[in-house]
Design a protein around this motif. Structure first.
Motif, PDB file in Angstrom:
ATOM      1  N   ASN A  26       0.810  -1.221   0.000  1.00  0.00           N
ATOM      2  CA  ASN A  26       0.000   0.000   0.000  1.00  0.00           C
ATOM      3  C   ASN A  26       0.843   1.272   0.000  1.00  0.00           C
ATOM      4  O   ASN A  26       0.313   2.355  -0.257  1.00  0.00           O
ATOM      5  N   THR A  27       2.146   1.165   0.226  1.00  0.00           N
ATOM      6  CA  THR A  27       3.017   2.338   0.081  1.00  0.00           C
ATOM      7  C   THR A  27       3.229   2.685  -1.387  1.00  0.00           C
ATOM      8  O   THR A  27       3.587   3.804  -1.709  1.00  0.00           O
ATOM      9  N   ARG A  28       3.060   1.700  -2.256  1.00  0.00           N
ATOM     10  CA  ARG A  28       3.321   1.833  -3.692  1.00  0.00           C
ATOM     11  C   ARG A  28       4.767   2.296  -3.941  1.00  0.00           C
ATOM     12  O   ARG A  28       5.054   2.964  -4.918  1.00  0.00           O
ATOM     13  N   ARG A  66       0.125   2.757 -13.861  1.00  0.00           N
ATOM     14  CA  ARG A  66      -1.196   2.562 -14.477  1.00  0.00           C
ATOM     15  C   ARG A  66      -2.322   2.513 -13.452  1.00  0.00           C
ATOM     16  O   ARG A  66      -3.441   2.915 -13.742  1.00  0.00           O
ATOM     17  N   GLU A  67      -2.039   1.937 -12.294  1.00  0.00           N
ATOM     18  CA  GLU A  67      -3.069   1.692 -11.280  1.00  0.00           C
ATOM     19  C   GLU A  67      -3.003   2.803 -10.237  1.00  0.00           C
ATOM     20  O   GLU A  67      -2.271   2.711  -9.254  1.00  0.00           O
ATOM     21  N   LEU A  68      -3.814   3.831 -10.442  1.00  0.00           N
ATOM     22  CA  LEU A  68      -3.765   5.037  -9.616  1.00  0.00           C
ATOM     23  C   LEU A  68      -4.661   4.901  -8.392  1.00  0.00           C
ATOM     24  O   LEU A  68      -5.699   4.242  -8.436  1.00  0.00           O
ATOM     25  N   ASP A  69      -4.258   5.550  -7.298  1.00  0.00           N
ATOM     26  CA  ASP A  69      -4.992   5.499  -6.022  1.00  0.00           C
ATOM     27  C   ASP A  69      -5.241   4.060  -5.573  1.00  0.00           C
ATOM     28  O   ASP A  69      -6.296   3.716  -5.029  1.00  0.00           O
ATOM     29  N   TRP A 137      -9.804   4.659   2.482  1.00  0.00           N
ATOM     30  CA  TRP A 137      -8.858   5.191   3.463  1.00  0.00           C
ATOM     31  C   TRP A 137      -7.862   6.031   2.696  1.00  0.00           C
ATOM     32  O   TRP A 137      -7.800   5.966   1.468  1.00  0.00           O
ATOM     33  N   ASP A 138      -7.116   6.834   3.379  1.00  0.00           N
ATOM     34  CA  ASP A 138      -6.118   7.699   2.764  1.00  0.00           C
ATOM     35  C   ASP A 138      -5.120   6.822   2.011  1.00  0.00           C
ATOM     36  O   ASP A 138      -4.449   5.978   2.626  1.00  0.00           O
ATOM     37  N   ALA A 139      -5.010   7.014   0.704  1.00  0.00           N
ATOM     38  CA  ALA A 139      -4.145   6.178  -0.122  1.00  0.00           C
ATOM     39  C   ALA A 139      -2.669   6.344   0.212  1.00  0.00           C
ATOM     40  O   ALA A 139      -1.854   5.537  -0.219  1.00  0.00           O
ATOM     41  N   SER A 140      -2.301   7.341   0.989  1.00  0.00           N
ATOM     42  CA  SER A 140      -0.896   7.514   1.353  1.00  0.00           C
ATOM     43  C   SER A 140      -0.566   6.825   2.679  1.00  0.00           C
ATOM     44  O   SER A 140       0.547   6.953   3.174  1.00  0.00           O
ATOM     45  N   ALA A 141      -1.520   6.076   3.229  1.00  0.00           N
ATOM     46  CA  ALA A 141      -1.323   5.430   4.521  1.00  0.00           C
ATOM     47  C   ALA A 141      -1.741   3.965   4.444  1.00  0.00           C
ATOM     48  O   ALA A 141      -2.506   3.583   3.562  1.00  0.00           O
ATOM     49  N   PRO A 142      -1.266   3.150   5.405  1.00  0.00           N
ATOM     50  CA  PRO A 142      -1.745   1.766   5.462  1.00  0.00           C
ATOM     51  C   PRO A 142      -3.242   1.723   5.775  1.00  0.00           C
ATOM     52  O   PRO A 142      -3.807   2.689   6.285  1.00  0.00           O
TER      53      PRO A 142
END
Length: 155
Positions: A26-28, A66-69, A137-142
């Motif tokens: 999830n950190t990408r 390609r796979e955003l958010d 949930w916030d995409a920048s967090a777990p």
């Protein structure tokens, strides 16, 4: 360098290993994620076959371009010794704004130091309406600890 929990796995350690993998993905961050794998790790991801961290990084960078958010939930399915079976689902949208939900299964094999040495993944996906998204949930967090898992979401 060891990456606990280490095999052989029990239910608690296998569950933790799966959650740590979910949080990493999830950190990408492809470089960071690749550190959970052996230098010569073998992957089958859909119809793509790669070996080694450099190829894993390249695959993940292409994927997350390609796979955003992107938001992923993994769930332990089974475990024995140094192997873990996982089911997962993730949601993302493409650059046109179309949302997708992907479902998959992974068979994972770990080296004695806790690094993954083999990942075999089968994945399919379907377009979904934005209103049908379930991973919020916030995409920048777990994923928050209180966010439902796959079973609770009915997947």
């Amino acid at each position: 360098m060891a990456r606990p929990p280490l095999p052989p796995f029990d239910h608690a350690s296998a569950t933790l290993k799966v959650r740590l993998a979910e949080d990493g993905w999830n950190t990408r961050n492809a470089e960071q994620v690749s550190l959970a794998y052996t230098h010569d790790c073998y992957w089958r991801n859909r119809a793509e076959f790669v070996t080694g961290r450099a190829d894993i990084v390249a695959l993940l960078q292409r994927k997350w371009t390609r796979e955003l958010d992107y938001r992923l939930i993994k769930e332990l399915w089974a475990f024995e010794g140094n192997r873990i079976a996982v089911r997962f689902a993730y949601e993302y949208h493409d650059d046109s704004g179309q949302w997708y939900r992907a479902y998959g299964n992974e068979n994972l094999e770990f080296a004695a130091d806790g690094l993954m040495q083999r990942r075999l993944a089968s994945i399919n996906e379907a377009p979904i309406a934005a209103a049908d998204r379930r991973f919020h949930w916030d995409a920048s967090a777990p994923r928050p600890q209180d966010h439902p898992g796959l079973s609770e979401l009915g997947f």
